[in-house]
Structures are given as structure tokens and as C-alpha cells.
Design an enzyme around this catalytic site. Structure first.
Site, PDB file in Angstrom:
ATOM      1  N   ASN A   9       0.950  -1.074   0.041  1.00 39.59           N
ATOM      2  CA  ASN A   9      -0.130  -0.088   0.022  1.00 39.59           C
ATOM      3  C   ASN A   9       0.889   1.436  -0.118  1.00 39.59           C
ATOM      4  OD1 ASN A   9      -1.932   2.059   0.544  1.00 39.59           O
ATOM      5  ND2 ASN A   9      -1.971   1.266   2.621  1.00 39.59           N
ATOM      6  N   TRP A  10       0.931   1.764  -1.333  1.00 38.82           N
ATOM      7  CA  TRP A  10       1.814   3.097  -1.127  1.00 38.82           C
ATOM      8  C   TRP A  10       1.257   4.495  -0.563  1.00 38.82           C
ATOM      9  CZ3 TRP A  10       4.964   3.738  -6.382  1.00 38.82           C
ATOM     10  CH2 TRP A  10       5.925   2.818  -6.635  1.00 38.82           C
ATOM     11  N   LYS A  11       0.033   3.940  -0.306  1.00 37.67           N
ATOM     12  CA  LYS A  11      -0.567   5.394   0.214  1.00 37.67           C
ATOM     13  C   LYS A  11      -0.646   6.541  -0.646  1.00 37.67           C
ATOM     14  CE  LYS A  11      -0.081   3.409   4.838  1.00 37.67           C
ATOM     15  NZ  LYS A  11      -0.020   3.697   6.221  1.00 37.67           N
ATOM     16  N   HIS A  95      -9.648   1.177   4.817  1.00 34.05           N
ATOM     17  CA  HIS A  95      -8.298   1.330   5.415  1.00 34.05           C
ATOM     18  C   HIS A  95      -8.652   2.333   6.695  1.00 34.05           C
ATOM     19  CE1 HIS A  95      -4.282   2.348   6.551  1.00 34.05           C
ATOM     20  NE2 HIS A  95      -3.822   1.313   5.600  1.00 34.05           N
ATOM     21  N   GLU A  97      -6.798   4.679   7.883  1.00 32.90           N
ATOM     22  CA  GLU A  97      -6.829   6.243   7.446  1.00 32.90           C
ATOM     23  C   GLU A  97      -7.840   6.654   6.943  1.00 32.90           C
ATOM     24  OE1 GLU A  97      -3.013   5.535   5.669  1.00 32.90           O
ATOM     25  OE2 GLU A  97      -1.884   4.948   7.587  1.00 32.90           O
ATOM     26  N   GLU A 168      -5.621  -5.219  10.485  1.00 37.28           N
ATOM     27  CA  GLU A 168      -4.590  -4.131  10.847  1.00 37.28           C
ATOM     28  C   GLU A 168      -4.953  -3.534  12.095  1.00 37.28           C
ATOM     29  OE1 GLU A 168      -2.796  -3.044   7.005  1.00 37.28           O
ATOM     30  OE2 GLU A 168      -4.470  -1.614   7.304  1.00 37.28           O
ATOM     31  N   GLY A 174       2.450   1.819  10.868  1.00 36.04           N
ATOM     32  CA  GLY A 174       3.392   2.826  10.827  1.00 36.04           C
ATOM     33  C   GLY A 174       4.133   3.149  12.181  1.00 36.04           C
ATOM     34  N   SER A 213       3.362  -2.475  10.386  1.00 28.90           N
ATOM     35  CA  SER A 213       4.739  -2.684  10.769  1.00 28.90           C
ATOM     36  C   SER A 213       5.242  -4.213  10.323  1.00 28.90           C
ATOM     37  CB  SER A 213       4.877  -2.282  12.251  1.00 28.90           C
ATOM     38  OG  SER A 213       4.584  -1.039  12.350  1.00 28.90           O
ATOM     39  N   GLY A 234       2.647  -1.413   4.248  1.00 32.19           N
ATOM     40  CA  GLY A 234       2.583   0.221   3.900  1.00 32.19           C
ATOM     41  C   GLY A 234       3.921   0.529   3.620  1.00 32.19           C
ATOM     42  N   GLY A 235       4.630   1.261   4.736  1.00 30.30           N
ATOM     43  CA  GLY A 235       6.099   1.664   4.659  1.00 30.30           C
ATOM     44  C   GLY A 235       6.994   0.632   3.746  1.00 30.30           C
TER      45      GLY A 235
END
Ligand code: PEP
Length: 252
Positions: A9-11, A95, A97, A168, A174, A213, A234-235
Site C-alpha cells: 500500500n503506497w498510500k 483502511h 486512515e 490491521e 506505521g 509494521s 505500507g512503509g
């Protein structure tokens, strides 16, 4: 045995210059095992170009949200058919966010999931408790409530519905923090029971991803937990080498 899926997930990250990372993932997959599925959920602005670069490879693509409607007067939104048209196979819905910053509730997430299915996309439905809920021991209760409201056909009304669930924990996204392996096992075991209860035999094969994470250093351990059928990352999906290393951890 449920086939694993590693989904990045590049967000809201990624410019044209970052497409080099996609080339690197495609290259890396040439020499990698083929036991799992792999996808990058990218900003909509990059999807078409990514699709060109991923053509002929095993790398699949996804969007990060979609509007419940197929088209119309919804300025700034993107529809599931648009994502499909740009080359996506998946779309993330719900998600945390989006649930937080855009007040997207589970009923809306379920509408998004139906829209995705109608467009021929596989929705990746995100759920997970926040820190206080975890402290109060409410993880399973929250997961059950949110999943039942967010997933399509929650009453075993469909023979072959195809969606993915990503567990999640919000406090793990993150932050570098993760639940223990036993906690992940317990949450995923509970989610599997709910899926079987509410989706029948389909529920046995729905991919249950862990997200929060996940990185090369913990991937082998987390991806070996019972009922963890992959990860939403993500990251660590932004750097091809890290993403490929996580994919590599799915080898049996
Ligand atoms: C996510 O946002 O879906 C996620 C899992 O992020 P991270 O891997 O950076 O914790």
C-alpha cells in the site's frame, strides 16, 4: 492451504520517478518463487503506467479506495470501473486512515466492496482495533462487529464471492509496533471462524492478511502464523528490495 498474498500500500506516496521501484519489483519476481500472489496498491495517478511496466509479470495492481457508484457527479472521487480500466485487480477499502480522515463507516465500506466486486475487482477489506480497545481486551469483539458490517454478503448469500480481509491493528500501523505472534494467531483464528460461519465454505479460503509494521525482519515469523495468508504492507512496500524480501518470506 490458502494461497498467500503480499499486497503493498503506497498510500499517498509515489511520483513518476518512483516507477523505477516497480521495474525493480518486476525484475526481482523473475527469479523468485511463484507460490504466492503479489500486488501493489498505488496512487491512481500511477496505475496506468505501472500496468504497462507490470504487463507480462506476476505483479498485480490495486487502488486504495473507490466510490460506491460506478460514475457520476462525485468530484475528486474515483470509481471501481476506473481502477479496473487503469489496470487494477484489487482495491483496498476501509483502511483505518480512510475510516478516520474521511469518516468512512462500515456500511459505506460494504458498499465500496460491492462496487469493487461489480467492477471485477477484489476488495481488500481492512479492519482492526485501536489501542484503547486492545487495552480493554475488545480486539475480537471489535473485529467481529466491523467485519460483519463491512464485508459483502455477510449472511452466506453467495456461493463464490471473492474478497480479502486485512487485519490491521490501528496502533501497529506505521509505528514499528506489532502484536505478539500469539495475539496475531488468536485474532486471525477468530476471524477465520467468523468467515466460515458467515460465508460458508468460501470462508475457508478467503485470504486473511496481517498488516501493521510488517517488514523484512519480522516477515518470516508473522507470515508463518496459522491463518495468516499474507500481508498488507505500507512503509516497507515503498522500497522494492524490502517488498521483495517480504514476498520471499512466503516461500514454503
Ligand atoms: C498500512 O497502512 O496498511 C500498513 C500496514 O502500514 P505499515 O506497514 O507502514 O505499518
Amino acid at each position: 492451504m490458502v494461497r498467500k498474498l503480499i499486497a503493498g500500500n503506497w498510500k499517498m506516496n509515489g511520483l513518476q520517478a518512483d516507477l523505477a521501484q516497480v521495474d525493480r519489483v518486476v525484475e526481482g519476481l523473475e527469479g523468485a518463487h511463484a507460490e504466492a500472489d503479489i500486488a501493489l496498491c498505488a496512487p491512481a495517478t500511477l496505475l496506468s503506467e505501472m500496468a504497462k511496466r507490470a504487463a507480462g509479470s506476476r505483479l498485480l495492481l490495486g487502488g486504495q479506495s473507490c466510490h460506491p457508484a460506478g460514475s457520476g457527479a462525485y468530484t475528486g472521487d474515483i470509481s471501481a470501473p476506473m481502477l479496473k480500466d487503469a489496470g487494477a485487480s484489487y482495491v483496498i477499502v476501509g483502511h483505518s486512515e480512510r475510516r478516520e480522515a474521511h469518516a468512512e463507516r462500515s456500511t459505506y465500506v460494504q458498499e465500496q466492496a460491492y462496487a469493487a466486486l461489480d467492477a471485477g475487482l477484489v476488495p481488500i477489506i481492512c479492519i482492526g482495533e485501536n489501542y484503547n480497545e486492545r487495552q480493554r481486551g475488545e480486539t475480537n469483539r471489535v473485529n467481529e462487529r466491523v467485519l460483519l458490517k463491512s464485508m459483502p454478503y455477510p449472511n452466506n448469500q453467495h456461493e463464490s464471492v471473492n474478497f480479502v480481509v486485512a487485519y490491521e491493528p490501528k496502533w501497529a500501523i506505521g509505528t514499528g509496533e506489532t502484536p505478539t505472534l500469539d495475539e496475531i494467531k488468536s485474532a486471525h483464528g477468530h476471524l477465520r471462524e467468523i468467515l466460515i460461519e458467515h460465508q460458508g465454505t468460501v470462508g475457508e479460503s478467503i485470504q486473511l492478511l496481517y498488516g501493521g509494521s510488517l517488514k523484512p525482519a519480522n516477515a518470516v515469523d508473522i507470515l508463518s502464523v496459522d491463518n495468516v495468508n499474507g500481508g498488507l504492507i505500507g512503509g516497507a512496500s515503498l522500497k522494492a528490495d524490502d517488498f521483495l524480501a517480504i514476498y520471499g518470506a512466503t516461500a514454503s
